[in-house]
Design an enzyme around this catalytic site. Sequence first.
Site, PDB file in Angstrom:
ATOM      1  N   ASP A 110     169.913  24.432  73.742  1.00  0.00           N
ATOM      2  CA  ASP A 110     169.893  23.255  72.869  1.00  0.00           C
ATOM      3  C   ASP A 110     170.976  23.304  71.799  1.00  0.00           C
ATOM      4  OD1 ASP A 110     168.604  20.753  72.491  1.00  0.00           O
ATOM      5  OD2 ASP A 110     167.641  21.509  70.672  1.00  0.00           O
ATOM      6  N   ALA A 111     172.097  23.942  72.093  1.00  0.00           N
ATOM      7  CA  ALA A 111     173.211  24.027  71.139  1.00  0.00           C
ATOM      8  C   ALA A 111     174.053  22.760  71.253  1.00  0.00           C
ATOM      9  CB  ALA A 111     174.054  25.267  71.404  1.00  0.00           C
TER      10      ALA A 111
END
Length: 421
Positions: free
Chosen positions: A290-291
């Site tokens: 989820d970067a």
Amino acid sequence: MMTARRLEVYLYDMKSGVLTDNDGVLSYKYDDNAGRPLSVYMPVREREYSDRECRPFFENLLPEGDIRAAIAVKERVSEGNVFSLLDKIGGDCAGAVSLYEEGQKLQSAGKQEPKEISGDDLYSIIDSQKKSPLLTGQNIRLSLAGAQVKFAVYIKDDKMYYPDDAFFSSHLIKPENPDFEGLVINEYFCMKLAERMDITVPDVRLKRIKDRKYLIIDRFDRLIAGDNRARLHQEDFCQILGHTPDRKYQKEGGPGYKECYNFLSDKAGINSSERFVSMIVYNYLIGNCDAHAKNFSILHEIERVYTAGGKLHTAGEAGAITLSPFYDLVSTDVYNSLSKEMAMKIGYAWDIRQVQKTDFYRIADEINIKEKEMDRIIKNLSTMPDKAHKLTQEIVKMGFEAGICGKIHEGIKDRLQKISV
């Protein structure tokens, strides 16, 4: 047609301009005396900024998802009405920005000491976050971007206070999330491990109150030195590159690593761009899918401040920027219910399970660095498994269950073996 509504926008407590809502259409006009830009994407100019141009900056100041929906219900405004939400909660935003109704800023000056948050208060706040996120219901105008449950407080001399216009927040509180077992331990582990790998992150502390675990995280966009306080202006990469939050993922039209790196290389210099590449590798190794673009930010260096003799001083050249400390570091891979598709692709791979060493060489080629430089960055992170093991033991000694740390540790070893030099 509705009458146009206006909010005065302040940067470093100095009026920057006016945000106008005309029947749902936003516009922004800098004041004649505005000397500093709100955003890289919105340099100071005489001509007004249109909705398309200014919406990305302002909407990215707001929370997302269920948190935004809950605030909208609590404040009785439409979830999709950016202006109304900022009117309700835009007093203490990320960076050095705050928004007020006309004349309201003057009325906020000269307040007394803030109200202390007792242990019972803190437990109650943590317990009510889903219904009353970001301290709504406390007559506090606080906005934090993102979809994760959190709120902000002012801490001084180890005492916690409700923030207000005179005493803006200095720390984030992240309580445990019942939907994801061990998330607080997960983030603490990933943040502390980054620190031990010489990756710059805010200070984070793991705490417990009764049966609730939570994190206290220093706000990297705030500096507190005794009674002296300063805001540091920040922007995330959606704001920098002109994307609304619904385009924070690369597959949804948002930026990828190449666009972010090229911006840093051009505007922030070699130190920031090298740190960014290390972060690409680190996020892969911990299993952080989820970067996305909102999880990387810059700081405007002209307003960076340092302490000397108990006073705050500015430093940096006009217009200089730097990559901020890294934040929201979590292993999403350990949760089977979460997607294995990464927010930004690595080389040709979207699925974290399919990443190969050649995909990192593909990134190196895209950003115009040598393969041996990528090898060096990967090698610098080769001690992660050993340091992860020691950190897990320390968390156990602190009295916390560290089963999730073991899962992250195993993932690190597996992924490191795939890409090792």
